[in-house]
Design a protein around this motif. Sequence first.
Motif, PDB file in Angstrom:
ATOM      1  N   ILE A 175       0.704  -1.217   0.161  1.00  0.00           N
ATOM      2  CA  ILE A 175       0.136  -0.319  -0.163  1.00  0.00           C
ATOM      3  C   ILE A 175       0.497   1.422  -0.178  1.00  0.00           C
ATOM      4  O   ILE A 175       0.126   2.366  -1.036  1.00  0.00           O
ATOM      5  CB  ILE A 175      -1.043  -0.237   1.210  1.00  0.00           C
ATOM      6  CG1 ILE A 175      -1.760  -1.276   0.920  1.00  0.00           C
ATOM      7  CG2 ILE A 175      -1.161   1.208   1.227  1.00  0.00           C
ATOM      8  CD1 ILE A 175      -2.377  -1.591   2.587  1.00  0.00           C
ATOM      9  N   SER A 176       1.578   1.074   0.558  1.00  0.00           N
ATOM     10  CA  SER A 176       2.528   2.684   1.382  1.00  0.00           C
ATOM     11  C   SER A 176       3.363   2.975  -0.436  1.00  0.00           C
ATOM     12  O   SER A 176       3.746   2.113  -0.075  1.00  0.00           O
ATOM     13  CB  SER A 176       3.304   2.400   2.333  1.00  0.00           C
ATOM     14  OG  SER A 176       4.223   2.837   2.306  1.00  0.00           O
ATOM     15  N   PRO A 177       3.765   4.109  -0.064  1.00  0.00           N
ATOM     16  CA  PRO A 177       5.041   4.266  -1.428  1.00  0.00           C
ATOM     17  C   PRO A 177       5.771   4.791  -0.428  1.00  0.00           C
ATOM     18  O   PRO A 177       7.545   4.456  -1.291  1.00  0.00           O
ATOM     19  CB  PRO A 177       4.387   6.344  -1.583  1.00  0.00           C
ATOM     20  CG  PRO A 177       3.715   6.426  -0.482  1.00  0.00           C
ATOM     21  CD  PRO A 177       2.987   5.123  -0.009  1.00  0.00           C
ATOM     22  N   LEU A 178       5.787   4.359   0.914  1.00  0.00           N
ATOM     23  CA  LEU A 178       7.548   4.783   1.441  1.00  0.00           C
ATOM     24  C   LEU A 178       7.444   3.026   2.242  1.00  0.00           C
ATOM     25  O   LEU A 178       6.965   3.034   3.178  1.00  0.00           O
ATOM     26  CB  LEU A 178       7.183   5.103   2.724  1.00  0.00           C
ATOM     27  CG  LEU A 178       7.698   7.044   1.988  1.00  0.00           C
ATOM     28  CD1 LEU A 178       7.582   8.113   3.053  1.00  0.00           C
ATOM     29  CD2 LEU A 178       9.020   7.712   1.467  1.00  0.00           C
ATOM     30  N   PRO A 179       8.780   2.564   1.988  1.00  0.00           N
ATOM     31  CA  PRO A 179       8.330   1.202   2.395  1.00  0.00           C
ATOM     32  C   PRO A 179       9.210   1.026   3.352  1.00  0.00           C
ATOM     33  O   PRO A 179       9.946   1.474   4.184  1.00  0.00           O
ATOM     34  CB  PRO A 179       9.397   0.374   1.002  1.00  0.00           C
ATOM     35  CG  PRO A 179      10.451   1.844   1.714  1.00  0.00           C
ATOM     36  CD  PRO A 179       9.599   2.863   1.101  1.00  0.00           C
ATOM     37  N   LEU A 180       8.908   0.458   4.635  1.00  0.00           N
ATOM     38  CA  LEU A 180       8.876  -0.129   6.101  1.00  0.00           C
ATOM     39  C   LEU A 180       9.538  -1.431   6.013  1.00  0.00           C
ATOM     40  O   LEU A 180       9.417  -2.711   5.630  1.00  0.00           O
ATOM     41  CB  LEU A 180       7.716  -0.265   6.559  1.00  0.00           C
ATOM     42  CG  LEU A 180       7.573  -0.900   8.564  1.00  0.00           C
ATOM     43  CD1 LEU A 180       8.279   1.050   8.670  1.00  0.00           C
ATOM     44  CD2 LEU A 180       6.221  -0.642   8.722  1.00  0.00           C
ATOM     45  N   LEU A 227       3.007   5.559  12.566  1.00  0.00           N
ATOM     46  CA  LEU A 227       3.785   4.391  12.728  1.00  0.00           C
ATOM     47  C   LEU A 227       5.089   6.074  13.272  1.00  0.00           C
ATOM     48  O   LEU A 227       5.089   6.858  12.122  1.00  0.00           O
ATOM     49  CB  LEU A 227       4.207   3.617  12.091  1.00  0.00           C
ATOM     50  CG  LEU A 227       3.510   2.595  11.986  1.00  0.00           C
ATOM     51  CD1 LEU A 227       4.213   1.788  11.262  1.00  0.00           C
ATOM     52  CD2 LEU A 227       3.565   2.068  13.306  1.00  0.00           C
ATOM     53  N   VAL A 228       5.435   6.333  13.960  1.00  0.00           N
ATOM     54  CA  VAL A 228       6.203   7.478  13.963  1.00  0.00           C
ATOM     55  C   VAL A 228       7.648   7.653  12.755  1.00  0.00           C
ATOM     56  O   VAL A 228       7.707   8.064  12.526  1.00  0.00           O
ATOM     57  CB  VAL A 228       7.362   7.458  15.424  1.00  0.00           C
ATOM     58  CG1 VAL A 228       8.389   8.399  15.437  1.00  0.00           C
ATOM     59  CG2 VAL A 228       6.290   7.367  16.419  1.00  0.00           C
ATOM     60  N   ARG A 229       7.769   5.984  12.808  1.00  0.00           N
ATOM     61  CA  ARG A 229       9.001   5.503  11.044  1.00  0.00           C
ATOM     62  C   ARG A 229       8.856   6.338   9.949  1.00  0.00           C
ATOM     63  O   ARG A 229       9.367   6.596   9.474  1.00  0.00           O
ATOM     64  CB  ARG A 229       8.732   4.052  11.641  1.00  0.00           C
ATOM     65  CG  ARG A 229       9.788   3.571   9.971  1.00  0.00           C
ATOM     66  CD  ARG A 229      10.942   3.485  10.000  1.00  0.00           C
ATOM     67  NE  ARG A 229      11.657   3.623   9.179  1.00  0.00           N
ATOM     68  CZ  ARG A 229      13.019   3.723   8.385  1.00  0.00           C
ATOM     69  NH1 ARG A 229      14.200   3.532   9.272  1.00  0.00           N
ATOM     70  NH2 ARG A 229      13.127   3.183   7.378  1.00  0.00           N
ATOM     71  N   THR A 230       7.353   6.207  10.199  1.00  0.00           N
ATOM     72  CA  THR A 230       6.651   6.762   8.134  1.00  0.00           C
ATOM     73  C   THR A 230       6.666   8.050   9.042  1.00  0.00           C
ATOM     74  O   THR A 230       7.176   8.346   7.439  1.00  0.00           O
ATOM     75  CB  THR A 230       5.022   6.363   8.109  1.00  0.00           C
ATOM     76  OG1 THR A 230       5.659   4.547   8.599  1.00  0.00           O
ATOM     77  CG2 THR A 230       4.056   7.191   7.000  1.00  0.00           C
ATOM     78  N   LEU A 231       6.649   8.632   9.587  1.00  0.00           N
ATOM     79  CA  LEU A 231       6.577  10.451   9.658  1.00  0.00           C
ATOM     80  C   LEU A 231       8.003  10.927   9.025  1.00  0.00           C
ATOM     81  O   LEU A 231       8.168  11.565   8.321  1.00  0.00           O
ATOM     82  CB  LEU A 231       6.160  10.690  10.896  1.00  0.00           C
ATOM     83  CG  LEU A 231       4.621  10.214  11.430  1.00  0.00           C
ATOM     84  CD1 LEU A 231       4.418  11.256  12.638  1.00  0.00           C
ATOM     85  CD2 LEU A 231       3.717  11.563  10.791  1.00  0.00           C
ATOM     86  N   VAL A 232       8.638   9.744  10.320  1.00  0.00           N
ATOM     87  CA  VAL A 232      10.244  10.214  10.228  1.00  0.00           C
ATOM     88  C   VAL A 232      10.886  10.028   8.744  1.00  0.00           C
ATOM     89  O   VAL A 232      11.674  10.850   7.905  1.00  0.00           O
ATOM     90  CB  VAL A 232      10.996   9.976  11.232  1.00  0.00           C
ATOM     91  CG1 VAL A 232      12.452   9.398  10.565  1.00  0.00           C
ATOM     92  CG2 VAL A 232      11.114   9.953  12.647  1.00  0.00           C
ATOM     93  N   ALA A 249      -1.653   1.792  11.432  1.00  0.00           N
ATOM     94  CA  ALA A 249      -0.631   1.985  10.624  1.00  0.00           C
ATOM     95  C   ALA A 249      -1.496   1.820   8.905  1.00  0.00           C
ATOM     96  O   ALA A 249      -0.528   2.956   8.254  1.00  0.00           O
ATOM     97  CB  ALA A 249       0.812   0.766  10.560  1.00  0.00           C
ATOM     98  N   LEU A 250      -1.758   0.777   8.317  1.00  0.00           N
ATOM     99  CA  LEU A 250      -1.642   0.466   7.635  1.00  0.00           C
ATOM    100  C   LEU A 250      -2.721   1.746   7.147  1.00  0.00           C
ATOM    101  O   LEU A 250      -2.743   2.568   5.130  1.00  0.00           O
ATOM    102  CB  LEU A 250      -3.172  -0.944   6.974  1.00  0.00           C
ATOM    103  CG  LEU A 250      -1.662  -2.428   7.253  1.00  0.00           C
ATOM    104  CD1 LEU A 250      -2.639  -3.107   7.547  1.00  0.00           C
ATOM    105  CD2 LEU A 250      -1.045  -2.262   5.755  1.00  0.00           C
TER     106      LEU A 250
END
Length: 244
Positions: A147-152, A178-183, A219-220
């Motif tokens: 789903i996300s353009p930014l890989p986790l 997720l803080v990770r995604t924000l960052v 998160a999703l």
Amino acid sequence: VTQAKPRLSLVVPAFNEAAGLPELARRLCALDAVIDRETVLIDDGSSDGTWEAIVEIARADQRTRGLGLARNSGSQRALLAGIAHARGDAIVTLDADLQHPPELIPKMIEAWRGGAEIVEMERENDAVDGALRGMLTPAFYALFNWISPLPLSPRSTDFRLIDRRCVAPLVAQTRAGLVRTLVQRLARPTATLRFAVPPRFAGRSRYDLPLLLRTATHALAAAALPLDGGAPIPIVRTVGEGLP
Ligand code: UDP
Ligand code: MG
């Protein structure tokens, strides 16, 4: 050459961590040789005496500040609340259970002094507890990354250093998952270090199945939509001083 000690906020979310907090506090105080520290402990609506443990630590150590949330909101929101109230030139977030060894913080500072505004700590080992979580975790990452353009990365953790310059845009986004995604969305200069995750110091994972599913769903949703803005996270109790 001797450099001035950096002013650092150590931000720790805690949900029912009364048993382990005194040991964590001791390990963080040991860093006073190399940093000008504050410890910011966030009680995420605990019911086991975590707040009382925080009050006791703050009484014994002037550099500890406690913040209490009204109700259990999950570690991601607890982290954002702590980051919003931290006063250091950089913030290091770490888990209360000592799975994020404080002794690695000097290495993170080195990367920060080398120019990184974000230092991500990725796990070396697959520290997944339990068969069910072991099955659900890869499914979550597959779905999220579809789903996300930014890989986790499945190795990502909430053990990270955040430069002061990154704080304002981060804490304005309290609806995100997720803080990770924000960052990641900030796209600031980032260093990534690997570390071995030790076993939990006390108790077991605070993420039971309902909380795990709630966090994953949030998160999703945030990866798909992305959810912007949001109200500041209310703090209902504070104790202690921390950094001036
Ligand atoms: N935590 C929190 N709120 C919650 C669940 C966990 O603040 O609703 C904190 C917890 O006290 C710990 C960190 O988040 O400091 C990571 O939690 P845990 O170690 O249970 O997760 P795991 O290591 O199993 O992913
Ligand atoms: Mg843990």
